[in-house]
Scaffold this active site. Structure first.
Site, PDB file in Angstrom:
ATOM      1  N   LYS A  75      27.747 -10.501 -19.836  1.00  0.00           N
ATOM      2  CA  LYS A  75      26.930  -9.357 -20.238  1.00  0.00           C
ATOM      3  C   LYS A  75      27.394  -8.823 -21.586  1.00  0.00           C
ATOM      4  O   LYS A  75      28.471  -9.131 -22.071  1.00  0.00           O
ATOM      5  CB  LYS A  75      27.024  -8.249 -19.182  1.00  0.00           C
ATOM      6  CG  LYS A  75      26.384  -8.631 -17.852  1.00  0.00           C
ATOM      7  CD  LYS A  75      24.918  -8.975 -17.986  1.00  0.00           C
ATOM      8  CE  LYS A  75      24.065  -7.750 -18.281  1.00  0.00           C
ATOM      9  NZ  LYS A  75      22.629  -8.089 -18.396  1.00  0.00           N
ATOM     10  N   HIS A  96      20.579  -8.571 -25.191  1.00  0.00           N
ATOM     11  CA  HIS A  96      19.417  -7.706 -24.946  1.00  0.00           C
ATOM     12  C   HIS A  96      19.437  -6.495 -25.874  1.00  0.00           C
ATOM     13  O   HIS A  96      19.329  -5.339 -25.437  1.00  0.00           O
ATOM     14  CB  HIS A  96      19.360  -7.277 -23.478  1.00  0.00           C
ATOM     15  CG  HIS A  96      19.275  -8.415 -22.507  1.00  0.00           C
ATOM     16  ND1 HIS A  96      18.145  -9.189 -22.372  1.00  0.00           N
ATOM     17  CD2 HIS A  96      20.186  -8.926 -21.643  1.00  0.00           C
ATOM     18  CE1 HIS A  96      18.359 -10.123 -21.450  1.00  0.00           C
ATOM     19  NE2 HIS A  96      19.582  -9.986 -21.002  1.00  0.00           N
ATOM     20  N   ASP A 198      -0.698 -13.060 -14.606  1.00  0.00           N
ATOM     21  CA  ASP A 198      -0.166 -13.410 -15.921  1.00  0.00           C
ATOM     22  C   ASP A 198      -1.334 -13.434 -16.902  1.00  0.00           C
ATOM     23  O   ASP A 198      -2.501 -13.484 -16.496  1.00  0.00           O
ATOM     24  CB  ASP A 198       0.516 -14.791 -15.873  1.00  0.00           C
ATOM     25  CG  ASP A 198       1.491 -14.998 -17.026  1.00  0.00           C
ATOM     26  OD1 ASP A 198       2.672 -14.654 -16.881  1.00  0.00           O
ATOM     27  OD2 ASP A 198       1.054 -15.507 -18.083  1.00  0.00           O
ATOM     28  N   VAL A 267      12.636  -6.393 -12.773  1.00  0.00           N
ATOM     29  CA  VAL A 267      13.601  -7.381 -13.251  1.00  0.00           C
ATOM     30  C   VAL A 267      13.675  -7.381 -14.777  1.00  0.00           C
ATOM     31  O   VAL A 267      14.629  -7.879 -15.363  1.00  0.00           O
ATOM     32  CB  VAL A 267      13.243  -8.789 -12.725  1.00  0.00           C
ATOM     33  CG1 VAL A 267      14.353  -9.790 -13.028  1.00  0.00           C
ATOM     34  CG2 VAL A 267      12.987  -8.765 -11.213  1.00  0.00           C
ATOM     35  N   ILE A 269      14.258  -4.926 -16.599  1.00  0.00           N
ATOM     36  CA  ILE A 269      14.995  -3.740 -17.035  1.00  0.00           C
ATOM     37  C   ILE A 269      16.016  -4.067 -18.128  1.00  0.00           C
ATOM     38  O   ILE A 269      16.342  -3.208 -18.962  1.00  0.00           O
ATOM     39  CB  ILE A 269      15.682  -3.049 -15.824  1.00  0.00           C
ATOM     40  CG1 ILE A 269      16.141  -1.641 -16.172  1.00  0.00           C
ATOM     41  CG2 ILE A 269      16.799  -3.907 -15.267  1.00  0.00           C
ATOM     42  CD1 ILE A 269      15.028  -0.688 -16.511  1.00  0.00           C
ATOM     43  N   VAL A 298      18.261  -2.622 -11.065  1.00  0.00           N
ATOM     44  CA  VAL A 298      19.619  -3.071 -11.377  1.00  0.00           C
ATOM     45  C   VAL A 298      19.573  -4.009 -12.583  1.00  0.00           C
ATOM     46  O   VAL A 298      18.796  -4.969 -12.616  1.00  0.00           O
ATOM     47  CB  VAL A 298      20.255  -3.761 -10.166  1.00  0.00           C
ATOM     48  CG1 VAL A 298      21.605  -4.372 -10.536  1.00  0.00           C
ATOM     49  CG2 VAL A 298      20.420  -2.772  -9.012  1.00  0.00           C
ATOM     50  N   ALA A 299      20.416  -3.712 -13.566  1.00  0.00           N
ATOM     51  CA  ALA A 299      20.352  -4.441 -14.840  1.00  0.00           C
ATOM     52  C   ALA A 299      21.106  -5.766 -14.831  1.00  0.00           C
ATOM     53  O   ALA A 299      21.007  -6.526 -15.789  1.00  0.00           O
ATOM     54  CB  ALA A 299      20.882  -3.556 -15.968  1.00  0.00           C
TER      55      ALA A 299
END
Length: 368
Positions: A75, A96, A198, A267, A269, A298-299
């Site tokens: 991360k 990110h 989509d 997801v 996030i 939750v990241a």
């Protein structure tokens, strides 16, 4: 090259960036691998396994950063690590940047070279270093959604697969990429009634051929999303624009038409989230309510299954890490356009346009 593997310090992040097997491959090529003590323990890899693979164990995170020319992480660095990253150091991890201005500015100030797993891109536009964790996150999105639909967990008390005489739960998946496909397939495996949407008709045509019969496809539009939300028990957001902020496809006003206790798993996030009402949560405190809807944001979802995730991540990242270590980042980026696409910030300059656009910064041409 000296390669450093610090222990992850983000909340409940149990993964490690490299397995002992990966450390051995680097050592075999003459590179020195420095692993922080206990970095792999939560993934099932003790220090002794790294020593046996030829790595050196260092006691503290500061020593790892100080020694390493290339840092391999899972991360993004968090605030306590900002001051440890130094000018000219290569950091190879999930960044990110478009979801955090503070991180972006900290890495600019550091003068480091930031190569982001999530924007390493093949000629066919696939994202090879995002795929393994997306597979894990997609499966877990359905798994966690099923768990939080239980009444004692705050949901509406619906069983995903139903029982004879009772209809199954309705699962709505927004985005049909790797995450969405994995989530839809996992939910379908429980017997749920799944709809996946989509904007790519080509992708939906493919999924209509390969998915189980209880998965229906839908063209994405504001109208269609709004209508599906009215009847959904579990909503999974899995929209991705590589390197950029996720679009807000579920707005707060849409929640008014939804049933209380509906579970919403975002997801996306990591890239800012695709629900307007989303904000990052942790495995320690994963959920919250907005207008009666239970949000799970939750990241670092794959951090809950670190053994599986670490093995899958190293399988994907090791070939690129070897190339960076063997050649140095400049030559590797010159010779491999996939790695070149991974460069987001280089020595105080943003070189990846979506990151620059996210924070109103200039995008400098990349010189190699």
């Amino acid at each position: 090259m000296i390669v450093g593997i610090p222990k992850e310090i983000k909340n409940n992040e149990n993964r490690v960036a490299l397995t002992p097997s990966g450390a051995r491959e680097l050592a075999k090529r003459g590179h020195k691998v420095c692993v922080q003590a206990s970095a792999g323990e939560n993934s099932g890899f003790p220090d002794e396994a790294y020593r046996a693979a030829g790595a050196t164990i260092l006691p503290t995170i500061g020593e790892v950063y100080a020694a390493a020319e290339m840092i391999l992480k899972v991360k993004e660095p968090i605030e306590p690590e900002y001051g440890l990253v130094r000018a000219g150091q290569l950091v190879f991890t999930y960044f990110h940047f478009a979801s955090s201005e503070a991180l972006t500015r900290a890495m600019l100030a550091s003068g480091a070279v930031c190569c982001a797993y999530e924007t390493v891109e093949r000629a066919d536009r696939s994202l090879p270093l995002l795929i393994p964790m997306s597979e894990v996150a997609g499966r877990m999105a359905a798994q966690e959604g099923r768990y939080f639909l239980e009444k004692p967990r705050g949901g509406k008390g619906v069983l995903l697969g139903g029982v004879p005489g009772v209809k199954p739960a309705k699962v709505f998946v927004i985005g049909a990429g790797v995450v969405g496909t994995a989530a839809a397939r996992t939910a379908a495996g429980t017997g749920a009634d799944v709809t996946i949407c989509d904007i790519s008709l080509q992708r939906l045509t493919y999924l209509a051929d390969v998915m189980p019969k209880n998965v229906k496809t839908l063209m994405s539009s504001e109208y269609n999303i709004r209508e599906e939300l009215k009847h959904a028990d579990l909503v999974i957001g899995s929209v991705l624009i590589p390197g950029a902020k996720a679009p807000k496809l579920v707005t707060r006003d849409m929640l008014r038409d939804m049933e209380p206790g509906t579970v919403m798993v975002d997801v996306a996030i990591d890239q800012g989230g695709c629900f307007e009402t989303s904000h990052p949560t942790t495995h320690e405190d994963p959920v919250y309510y907005v207008d009666g809807m239970l949000h799970y944001c939750v990241a670092n979802i794959p951090g809950a299954v670190p053994r599986t995730s670490t093995l899958a991540l190293t399988n994907a990242t090791l070939p690129y890490a070897l190339e960076l270590a063997d050649k140095g980042w400049r030559r590797a980026a010159r010779e491999n356009p996939e790695l070149r696409a991974g460069l987001n910030i280089v020595e105080g300059k943003v070189v990846y346009r979506p990151v620059a656009e996210a924070w109103g910064l200039p995008c400098e041409p990349l010189t190699l």
